[in-house]
Motif scaffolding. Sequence first.
Motif, PDB file in Angstrom:
ATOM      1  N   SER A  67       0.829  -1.210   0.000  1.00 27.74           N
ATOM      2  CA  SER A  67       0.000   0.000   0.000  1.00 27.74           C
ATOM      3  C   SER A  67       0.860   1.256   0.000  1.00 27.74           C
ATOM      4  CB  SER A  67      -0.928   0.002   1.220  1.00 27.74           C
ATOM      5  OG  SER A  67      -1.665   1.204   1.304  1.00 27.74           O
ATOM      6  N   ARG A 115       1.157   4.078  -3.079  1.00 31.75           N
ATOM      7  CA  ARG A 115       0.847   5.490  -2.842  1.00 31.75           C
ATOM      8  C   ARG A 115       1.962   6.421  -3.325  1.00 31.75           C
ATOM      9  NH1 ARG A 115      -4.053   5.162  -2.189  1.00 31.75           N
ATOM     10  NH2 ARG A 115      -4.937   3.874  -0.565  1.00 31.75           N
ATOM     11  N   TYR A 173      -6.284  -1.425  -3.054  1.00 31.75           N
ATOM     12  CA  TYR A 173      -5.571  -0.151  -2.960  1.00 31.75           C
ATOM     13  C   TYR A 173      -6.297   0.847  -3.847  1.00 31.75           C
ATOM     14  CZ  TYR A 173      -2.230  -3.800  -1.701  1.00 31.75           C
ATOM     15  OH  TYR A 173      -1.629  -4.915  -1.158  1.00 31.75           O
TER      16      TYR A 173
END
Length: 339
Positions: free
Chosen positions: A47, A51, A169
């Motif tokens: 994750s 990002r 995600y």
Amino acid sequence: MSSGQAMDTNCMTLTRYILEEQRKHKTATGDLTQLLTAIQAAVKAVSSAVRKAGIAKLYGIVGEVNIQGEEVKKLDVLANELFVNLLKSSYQTCLMVSEENENVIEVETDKHGKYIVTFDPLDGSSNIDCLVSIGSIFAIFKKQSSGRPTVQDALQAGNKVVAAGYALYGSATMMVLSTGNGVNGFLLDPAIGEFILTDSSMKVKPRGKIYSINEGYQGKWDQSTLEYVNSKKEGAKPYGLRYVGSMVADVHRTLKYGGIFMYPATTDAPSGKLRLLYECIPMAYIMTQAGGAATTGKEDVLDVVPTKIHQRVPIVLGSTEDVEDYLQIVKKHTDKGEM
């Protein structure tokens, strides 16, 4: 004094939930808890990488293709390494099957545990560069034989699953998990770095209003799939079409809102496209635990016994009534000798 909502000082984190589930089983050793904690850590790491992928220059391809013949993205490689290394370091797995590896991954003998994990470290990776939701999928099996683990130990039907789940995600990071006692969803709170229970005892509606399929392959479907999809467009209240092209995103929406997700066989891919061990079985397990259904069109997905680790199957899953409608049309065409 802030007028904002006070912090929940007794929230149900994923770690706490797993520990509480463990205590319900008097003979539990804590091994599965330790393994699920390692998977949770892998999801958090992936994750974080997703990002900041753009800033860290993780977009793009590495100039290779994986066992599926797909271009390998930089994030694919990173996610796979994170899952493999964290699962090995849990000391609870002896064998792994990853979408990114041609052969099974055998864990060093001194790190052996009793579980086998199958996973797609980054599903929907063709959508990475355009920021569409992607995810990770996994299933956990218990080794059934004694002695050194072999590929045969990984070839278990979905009805032997111990636990399964996926991570999404998207606008937030969510982890959906089942250990055989229903389905629960946990959102990652970046402020404290923990997954918090937000969707307890998730249930899919008996019937939905959405169908999800890649209609670009319409000319390559069999007659039953074509008839079913056309039937969803007719009547006073036709279904809406929603298709992201990332299995985790499409299945998660189906779980939340009801309806049907379809990736059927085509003339180009008569055995289907999605992989049984680390895509279809985990998602079928989650959907079934949530009160839904999952079929290949011929049998329950969870009853299919794999013959190879990267085996593909057609899959149709979602609300029970929607899946049953599809199966009735399949039966009609089968009885006519068209299937």
